[in-house]
Motif scaffolding. Structure first.
Motif, PDB file in Angstrom:
ATOM      1  N   GLY A 124       0.795  -1.227   0.000  1.00 37.60           N
ATOM      2  CA  GLY A 124       0.000   0.000   0.000  1.00 37.60           C
ATOM      3  C   GLY A 124       0.826   1.276   0.000  1.00 37.60           C
ATOM      4  O   GLY A 124       0.290   2.360   0.224  1.00 37.60           O
ATOM      5  N   GLN A 199       1.280   8.735  -5.898  1.00 35.69           N
ATOM      6  CA  GLN A 199       0.308   8.343  -4.868  1.00 35.69           C
ATOM      7  C   GLN A 199      -0.985   7.855  -5.500  1.00 35.69           C
ATOM      8  O   GLN A 199      -1.601   6.901  -5.027  1.00 35.69           O
ATOM      9  CB  GLN A 199       0.017   9.519  -3.917  1.00 35.69           C
ATOM     10  N   HIS A 200      -1.394   8.489  -6.595  1.00 31.97           N
ATOM     11  CA  HIS A 200      -2.624   8.081  -7.282  1.00 31.97           C
ATOM     12  C   HIS A 200      -2.501   6.662  -7.816  1.00 31.97           C
ATOM     13  O   HIS A 200      -3.397   5.829  -7.640  1.00 31.97           O
ATOM     14  CB  HIS A 200      -2.939   9.064  -8.424  1.00 31.97           C
ATOM     15  N   LYS A 203      -2.455   4.085  -4.960  1.00 33.42           N
ATOM     16  CA  LYS A 203      -3.797   3.874  -4.396  1.00 33.42           C
ATOM     17  C   LYS A 203      -4.630   2.985  -5.316  1.00 33.42           C
ATOM     18  O   LYS A 203      -5.314   2.063  -4.867  1.00 33.42           O
ATOM     19  CB  LYS A 203      -4.480   5.236  -4.196  1.00 33.42           C
ATOM     20  N   THR A 207      -5.862  -0.705  -4.096  1.00 38.56           N
ATOM     21  CA  THR A 207      -7.316  -0.951  -4.015  1.00 38.56           C
ATOM     22  C   THR A 207      -7.703  -2.119  -4.910  1.00 38.56           C
ATOM     23  O   THR A 207      -8.450  -3.016  -4.499  1.00 38.56           O
ATOM     24  CB  THR A 207      -8.087   0.324  -4.450  1.00 38.56           C
TER      25      THR A 207
END
Ligand SMILES: [Zn+2]
Length: 216
Positions: A124, A199-200, A203, A207
Motif C-alpha cells: 500500500g 500516490q494516485h 492507491k 485498491t
C-alpha cells in the motif's frame, strides 16, 4: 477448538520453515503470530531454532499476552504483536524477519520507496522506518505502529522487517516482497535514479489488489 489450535500451530511451523529456507531469518531470530479470534493468538516461542521447533512449542496466548497453552515463553517481540492486533482489526497474521537487504535499509534508517508495482499493490505504499527502540519493548511497539500506519509492512531501525496481513501466507509473502524490493533498489541505484510511483497510481493498484484478493 483443540484440533483447530493444532492445525494452526502446524501452519505456523510450516511458515517458519519457509521463512528460514528463504533466508529471511537466521537461527531463532524473527517470529510469527496468528490471531485465531478476539481472545486467542498463537505465537512462536522465544529462542528455539526453526530447524528444531515442534508444533507443541507454538504458544497460545490471550489478547493481553497471558499464556493459555504452552511450556515456553512467547517470542520476546510479544508487545509488538499485541499492539498491532489491538490497533489493526484487519490484521490476523504477523511475520517478523531479519532479511539482509531490507535490514540494510533499516541500518541506514532509510525507507524503502514505493518503486515496484508488486510491492505497492500488497503493502500500500513505501515501507517506512520506525523510530529506534530496544527490541521487545513497548516503546518499539509504539514506534512501529506509528510508522506502519494503515500499510502492511514496516522497517524496524537497525533490526528488520514486520509484515502484517489478513492471513499468514500473505504476511510471509509481504516480507519476501520487501526483501526482493530492497535488493532491486540497491541494484537500481547502481544504474541510475530510482523513480517513485505516484500516490494516485499506488492507491489504484492497492485498491485493485485488495478487492481482487477479497473475492477469492
Ligand atoms: Zn527481530
Amino acid at each position: 477448538m483443540t484440533s483447530k489450535i493444532a492445525h494452526y500451530q502446524q501452519v505456523i511451523i510450516d511458515t517458519a520453515r519457509r521463512m528460514a529456507n528463504e533466508q529471511l531469518v537466521f537461527g531463532s531470530w524473527g517470529n510469527i503470530s496468528l490471531r485465531l479470534d478476539a481472545e486467542k493468538i498463537l505465537i512462536t516461542p522465544s529462542g528455539i531454532d526453526y530447524d528444531k521447533i515442534q508444533r507443541e512449542d507454538i504458544v497460545l496466548i490471550d489478547q493481553v499476552g497471558t499464556i493459555l497453552i504452552g511450556d515456553h515463553r512467547p517470542s520476546s517481540e510479544l508487545p509488538l504483536h499485541l499492539a498491532i492486533y489491538n490497533e489493526r482489526r484487519d490484521v490476523h497474521a504477523i511475520v517478523h524477519t531479519h532479511s539482509i537487504y531490507a535490514t540494510s535499509f533499516a541500518i541506514v534508517r532509510k525507507r524503502i520507496p514505493p518503486v515496484v508495482e508488486d510491492l505497492v499493490q500488497i503493502v500500500g505504499g513505501a515501507v517506512e522506518v520506525a523510530e529506534y527502540a530496544l527490541p521487545g519493548t513497548d516503546e518499539l511497539a509504539r514506534s512501529a505502529l506509528v510508522a506502519l500506519a494503515d500499510r502492511n509492512a514496516v522497517l524496524l531501525a537497525n533490526h528488520g522487517v514486520v509484515g502484517v496481513a489478513a492471513e499468514i501466507t500473505e504476511a510471509l509473502k509481504i516480507c519476501s516482497l520487501v526483501e526482493k524490493t530492497a535488493q532491486s533498489i540497491i541494484f537500481a541505484r547502481l544504474l541510475g535514479d530510482v523513480v517513485e510511483l505516484s500516490q494516485h497510481d499506488i492507491k489504484t493498484m492497492h485498491t485493485f489488489y485488495r478487492e481482487k484478493y477479497g473475492q477469492r
